[in-house]
Design an enzyme around this catalytic site. Structure first.
Site, PDB file in Angstrom:
ATOM      1  N   ASP A 133      -7.776   4.065   1.193  1.00 11.05           N
ATOM      2  CA  ASP A 133      -6.915   4.246   2.356  1.00 11.05           C
ATOM      3  C   ASP A 133      -7.726   4.878   3.491  1.00 11.05           C
ATOM      4  O   ASP A 133      -8.277   5.967   3.333  1.00 11.05           O
ATOM      5  CB  ASP A 133      -5.749   5.166   1.979  1.00 11.05           C
ATOM      6  CG  ASP A 133      -4.645   5.183   3.020  1.00 11.05           C
ATOM      7  OD1 ASP A 133      -4.868   4.671   4.132  1.00 11.05           O
ATOM      8  OD2 ASP A 133      -3.569   5.722   2.716  1.00 11.05           O
ATOM      9  N   ARG A 176      -3.370  -0.437   5.641  1.00  7.72           N
ATOM     10  CA  ARG A 176      -3.982  -1.576   4.967  1.00  7.72           C
ATOM     11  C   ARG A 176      -3.058  -2.788   4.855  1.00  7.72           C
ATOM     12  O   ARG A 176      -3.419  -3.904   5.233  1.00  7.72           O
ATOM     13  CB  ARG A 176      -4.442  -1.150   3.558  1.00  7.72           C
ATOM     14  CG  ARG A 176      -5.580  -0.156   3.565  1.00  7.72           C
ATOM     15  CD  ARG A 176      -5.784   0.480   2.190  1.00  7.72           C
ATOM     16  NE  ARG A 176      -4.650   1.329   1.823  1.00  7.72           N
ATOM     17  CZ  ARG A 176      -4.552   2.004   0.688  1.00  7.72           C
ATOM     18  NH1 ARG A 176      -5.519   1.901  -0.221  1.00  7.72           N
ATOM     19  NH2 ARG A 176      -3.505   2.772   0.438  1.00  7.72           N
ATOM     20  N   CYS A 212       0.867  -1.186   0.000  1.00  3.37           N
ATOM     21  CA  CYS A 212       0.000   0.000   0.000  1.00  3.37           C
ATOM     22  C   CYS A 212       0.899   1.230   0.000  1.00  3.37           C
ATOM     23  O   CYS A 212       2.094   1.129  -0.302  1.00  3.37           O
ATOM     24  CB  CYS A 212      -0.973  -0.006   1.176  1.00  3.37           C
ATOM     25  SG  CYS A 212      -0.233   0.163   2.810  1.00  3.37           S
TER      26      CYS A 212
END
Length: 532
Positions: free
Chosen positions: A502, A405, A399
């Protein structure tokens, strides 16, 4: 990029290392060669490769461009100085300059104005009533020297006692901090080149656009040197017996009201402005260290402006959304912020990446931005296309920051399929960052054995990408980054299942929702035997 351009224009051959081949500076016409060396701490033996290359090539000078390059050289200086001349300060001057608390003590002892501050050492310390609100909480240094030198620690601004307590608790987990009274004013930088504590060249700029909380700037103007600020910088340089480039940062409310903020013992982000104004610091540094020159022309153009265009666009959005009722935030009126782009439109502003004699980096920056935008419009399969790929034995979750994440997805995958080798990383070029408090709370509810409070981010590398059988990304930004920097990794890269936004900056509920979706998708694939 400014260092490369400055030296290249002077007819000096410049090699570039410790950056991705697809990085913007690598496209400069003044780069003679891009050298593929392992980035510091991506491999434990990075110094072996660098030492061998320096021994074989015999450079006149090795110049670190920022903290992430300077700190590894400081850690291995004895070994590396046997084979090359390094443009780095002495250990003792760097020890003080790199430590915000030690440098504040030094400035105060020299009679330079410093706001009242206290030091907190451990998490059960409290913020005494003697420190007013708002306040600024500062780690000893932005990057820790020792262990992982990519560990980044940020300055935080608190506007309530509750906020100050929360920030202090979070920051103290990584070491002592200083809590300093807040001083509202405009950021000012005095950049210098020194030899044995004496200033040889000086340049001053003021920030026109800086982040609402006062850290970082995107639009700057060259100004006449203020004698009081030069005198302060001169005292600091003499006390440190400093040699090399340095920026002393101040905050100024009026001509007579200013404070010392910190020392940057390296090149600074506003260096492009110094160059367009006529203060050619990289060339001066080279001439001083290689040719023993100690006399330079200190004149430069006053009133020149330069901006980092992409950062300035982000500043515009942040300034527009800034709380108008908070008088402590650094902001300007919304209508005025629009008009301040007129000098750019009429060609009166310099742009950091766009110059006539070296146009490719500017075009690369625009192309990268366009690629990222276009990536969002590429069709994304409703289910991960990797279901049809061979069964992997190792997976890399990728990410942006590796604090939200990807670390949760890696923990969930390990819990569901212990036989797999699973790692996580981020494209953001600073490692060692902590996960947000809301991520820690949300992840803890899943009982996966992941303590997000202990997690520290790592930066993705070519080695990590190469070892993984499968790479899983969460949104188009990572896919575009791979397309630019590591296209060879694309055939084994997929989304988990469409875009998973996000949650950074959202509350615990947003993190909980994001993690629930990730966990359910991984559980579904595991049940199907797809294992991603």
């Amino acid at each position: 990029m400014s260092i490369v351009r400055s030296l290249g224009r002077a007819g000096i051959e410049v090699d570039l290392a410790w950056c991705e081949k697809g990085a913007i500076p690598a496209s400069s016409r003044y780069v003679a060669k891009w050298v593929d060396l392992p980035l510091p701490l991506h491999r434990v033996d990075w110094c072996d490769f660098l030492e061998t290359h320096l021994r074989e090539t015999s450079y006149d000078l090795v110049i670190p461009s920022g903290d992430l390059e300077l700190l590894p050289l400081m850690l291995r200086r004895v070994r590396l100085e046997r084979v090359a001349r390094l443009a780095i300060p002495s250990d003792e001057s760097f020890r003080i300059a790199n430590d915000k608390q030690l440098s504040a003590e030094l400035a105060g002892n020299l009679g330079i104005s410093v706001p009242p501050w206290i030091r907190l050492l451990k998490q059960d310390d409290y913020i005494p009533g003697g420190v007013p609100i708002p306040c600024v909480l500062k780690p000893a240094s932005s990057f820790q020297l020792g262990g992982s030198v990519t560990t980044r620690r940020s300055v935080r601004h608190a506007f309530s006692v509750e906020e100050a307590d929360a920030f202090a608790k979070e920051m103290l987990s990584d070491g002592p901090i200083a809590v300093q009274s807040y001083f509202s004013g405009r950021g000012v930088g005095l950049e210098v080149l020194c030899r044995d504590g004496a200033i040889l060249v000086a340049f001053q700029h003021e920030r026109l656009h800086e982040a609402p909380h006062g850290s970082g700037s995107s639009y700057r103007r060259s100004v006449k040197i203020q004698p009081e600020l030069r005198d302060a910088a001169s005292k600091i340089s003499a006390a440190l017996n400093y040699s090399g480039v340095m920026m002393v940062e101040f905050k100024q409310r009026s001509k007579d009201e200013w404070i010392f903020v910190e020392i940057n013992a390296r090149f600074w982000g506003s260096l492009p402005l110094a160059l367009v104004s006529g203060a050619d610091f990289p060339r001066y540094l080279y001439e001083m260290q290689v040719n023993n020159v100690s006399s330079f022309d200190e004149s430069y153009d006053v009133g020149r402006t330069a901006r980092n265009l992409l950062q300035d666009i982000r500043w515009f959005r942040e300034n527009w959304k800034a709380d108008r009722n908070n008088s402590y935030l650094v902001k300007i009126g919304r209508l005025r912020s629009i008009f301040q782009f007129l000098p750019l439109i009429f060609g009166r502003d310099a742009v950091d990446t766009f110059v006539r004699d070296d146009w490719r980096p500017g075009m690369r920056e625009i192309a990268n931005l366009a690629l990222m935008k276009l990536e969002k419009f590429r069709p994304i399969p409703p289910k991960s296309r990797s279901l049809g790929l061979p069964r992997p034995s190792s997976i890399l979750f990728l990410c942006k920051g590796n604090i939200c994440r990807s670390p949760f997805a890696a923990a969930a995958m390990k819990a569901l399929s212990p036989e797999l080798q699973v790692v996580s990383a981020g494209t953001f070029p600073v490692g060692g960052r902590c996960a947000p408090d809301d991520a820690v709370l949300a992840a803890g509810r899943f009982g996966l054995g992941l303590d997000m409070e202990l997690h520290r981010s790592q930066v993705v590398s070519a080695e990590l990408l190469g070892r993984a059988d499968r790479i899983v990304v969460f949104d188009p930004e990572q896919m575009a980054w791979l397309r630019v920097n590591h296209p060879e990794a694309l055939p084994k890269t997929s989304y988990l299942d469409g875009i998973i936004a996000d949650p950074y900056g959202g509350g615990e509920a947003e993190f909980q929702s994001c993690y629930q979706r990730i966990y359910e998708l991984l559980t579904k694939y595991q049940a199907l035997g797809a294992k991603l």
